[in-house]
Write an enzyme that holds these catalytic residues in place. Structure first.
Site, mmCIF file in Angstrom:
data_model
loop_
_atom_site.group_PDB
_atom_site.id
_atom_site.type_symbol
_atom_site.label_atom_id
_atom_site.label_comp_id
_atom_site.label_asym_id
_atom_site.label_seq_id
_atom_site.Cartn_x
_atom_site.Cartn_y
_atom_site.Cartn_z
ATOM 1 N N SER A 162 0.809 -1.218 0.000
ATOM 2 C CA SER A 162 0.000 0.000 0.000
ATOM 3 C C SER A 162 0.843 1.270 0.000
ATOM 4 O O SER A 162 0.330 2.344 -0.328
ATOM 5 C CB SER A 162 -0.959 0.009 1.200
ATOM 6 O OG SER A 162 -0.243 -0.123 2.414
ATOM 7 N N ASP B 159 -2.822 6.109 11.977
ATOM 8 C CA ASP B 159 -2.003 5.624 10.864
ATOM 9 C C ASP B 159 -0.722 6.450 10.845
ATOM 10 O O ASP B 159 -0.724 7.612 10.424
ATOM 11 C CB ASP B 159 -2.755 5.768 9.543
ATOM 12 C CG ASP B 159 -1.942 5.266 8.344
ATOM 13 O OD1 ASP B 159 -0.750 4.916 8.538
ATOM 14 O OD2 ASP B 159 -2.484 5.243 7.226
ATOM 15 N N HIS C 118 1.523 5.314 6.536
ATOM 16 C CA HIS C 118 1.266 5.919 5.232
ATOM 17 C C HIS C 118 1.412 7.435 5.311
ATOM 18 O O HIS C 118 1.596 7.994 6.387
ATOM 19 C CB HIS C 118 -0.132 5.533 4.751
ATOM 20 C CG HIS C 118 -0.325 4.054 4.617
ATOM 21 N ND1 HIS C 118 -0.806 3.272 5.642
ATOM 22 C CD2 HIS C 118 -0.069 3.209 3.583
ATOM 23 C CE1 HIS C 118 -0.856 2.004 5.253
ATOM 24 N NE2 HIS C 118 -0.403 1.937 4.010
#
Length: 441
Positions: free
Chosen positions: A174, A418, A421
């Site tokens: 990702s 998160d 990312h």
């Protein structure tokens, strides 16, 4: 009178000898200091190869972590080890007379990003920090600046002209999707693009620029190697992953002959609980209690899979221009994603202010060693070493703003962070500046 004059002459001679001796002593001392300074300035940094510390079979393994219904599409980092000091300021910046684009610092850039969530439609919701309500904006006003050379801002027009009648493919996890969305947002400010393909989960996608006959795509292959993953779209697992270290994922190898430019890389998925196979025979596992299988650790598997990957690319008849991207560090503080870890910093670190975690250091060591070995196979890969520059940006992650208005309507319950990312726009946009510079030189 003569005796007096003789004594005076003797004293003058003695004084002259003493002065000469003192001057010689000072000159010798100065020469030694200059020699020492010269030696220290030009000597290479010695990297201690501690075989016991980095042995593939002796690495400590992450503790077992139960999966949560809500995930970041990446496994949590659960190894808590003493950090390995990484002082960016001590790295050499010139290699064979060329500037090292990956050593430098982040400088304030008042011009800000070239796109926003309002001008780019392709930002995934989990990285759309502005739309999700992140209140601070200072993280948007920094750009990467290599220490000893100029790094021009990415030119979408120049890039698209280079890519006329070509294809550019990102292969990995990702973070690769994160990067391709950053590139797509910048390019879409210059040229219209069509969304022409996606798989059922929108993990693999392809876009097409009709005026240039240019295809941009991302292929979901988090291990690069062939894997059987018993996990749903929400990250809930029903069995342990099985990974073939000597076989690559067909999803990208069967298409490789059609690629002109490739960015490839692995990383965090190798921290998952996994059984390893070679020649269809189990050779060990990582974090598999109760399986009665020898624990060999993630570094062993990562090295084997990267070696298989590099051999494949190097031996392919299609000599695609290939970037090999190193691991991306996370910035969870005071815990992990499921134990209260967070990332609420609002500015970058400077070199020497942050330590790289043990897991990231081990992964990067494996990557650099396998990249060096690639020359044995005649590889023309380019090292895309984004690890250290990314380490300096703890402020660029979505944090709690991976979801829309996390504290709306008085919702003060514990929310997931998160810290792996990158927000879009955000620090990952500078990766494209570096990539463009590498393509042009």
């Amino acid at each position: 009178m003569k005796a007096y004059n003789g004594n005076n002459v003797i004293k003058k001679q003695f004084s002259l000898v003493f002065v000469k001796f003192a001057v010689c002593f000072l000159l010798l001392g100065l020469a030694y200091r200059l020699f020492l300074s010269h030696f220290q300035h030009f000597s290479q940094i010695e990297v201690v190869n501690d075989a016991a510390l980095f042995s593939d079979n002796t690495l400590p393994t992450p503790a077992t972590v139960s999966e949560s219904p809500v995930t970041l599409n990446e496994p949590p980092v659960t190894v808590s080890e003493s950090p390995v000091n990484v002082d960016v300021s001590e790295n050499q910046t010139l290699q064979n007379g060329k500037c090292d684009l990956f050593i430098g610092n982040w400088v304030h850039d008042p011009s800000g990003p070239v796109y926003t969530n309002a001008t780019c439609y392709s930002i995934e919701s989990h990285q759309n920090c502005m739309k999700n309500g992140r209140p601070d904006t200072e993280y948007l006003y920094w750009r990467w600046n290599p220490r000893d050379c100029e790094l021009p801002r990415f030119s979408p027009k120049k890039f698209l002209n280079l890519m006329r009648n070509k294809s550019f493919t990102f292969i990995g996890d990702s973070i690769m999707r994160n990067h391709v969305q950053s590139l797509l947002c910048i390019l879409s400010q210059e040229e219209q693009v069509d969304d022409v393909y996606h798989d059922e989960q929108y993990k693999s996608r392809r876009w097409y620029f009709p005026n240039l006959d240019f295809s941009l795509s991302v292929i979901w292959s988090p291990f690069l190697a062939k894997a059987t993953v018993f996990e749903d779209d929400n990250g809930v697992t029903t069995d342990i992953t099985q990974l073939h270290l000597d076989k690559l994922d067909d999803v990208w190898t069967q298409q490789f002959d059609s690629f002109d430019y490739v960015v490839i890389g692995g990383g965090k998925w190798y921290l998952k609980s996994t059984i390893y196979l070679e020649n269809d025979t189990i050779v060990g596992c990582h974090n598999c209690p109760g399986k009665n299988i020898t624990q060999v650790g993630f570094a062993y598997a990562y090295r084997k899979a990267l070696n298989t990957t590099i051999k494949f690319i190097s031996s392919s008849k299609n000599k695609a221009y290939t970037f090999f991207r190193t691991t991306t560090p996370d910035h969870f503080e005071n815990g992990e994603w499921n134990t209260g870890g967070y990332c609420n910093r609002t500015g970058p670190f400077k070199g020497g202010e942050v330590d790289m975690g043990y897991v990231d250091e081990v992964m990067r060591k494996v990557e650099l060693e396998e990249f060096e070995r690639a020359s044995e196979f005649g590889s023309n890969m380019k090292l895309f070493d984004t690890t250290l520059l990314s380490l300096l940006r703890p402020d660029g992650h979505p944090g709690v703003y991976r979801q829309y208005q996390p504290f709306a309507a008085g919702n003060m319950n514990k929310v997931q962070n998160d810290c792996l990312h990158w927000c879009l726009p955000g620090p990952i946009d500078s990766w494209n500046d570096i990539m463009m510079q590498m393509l042009c030189h």
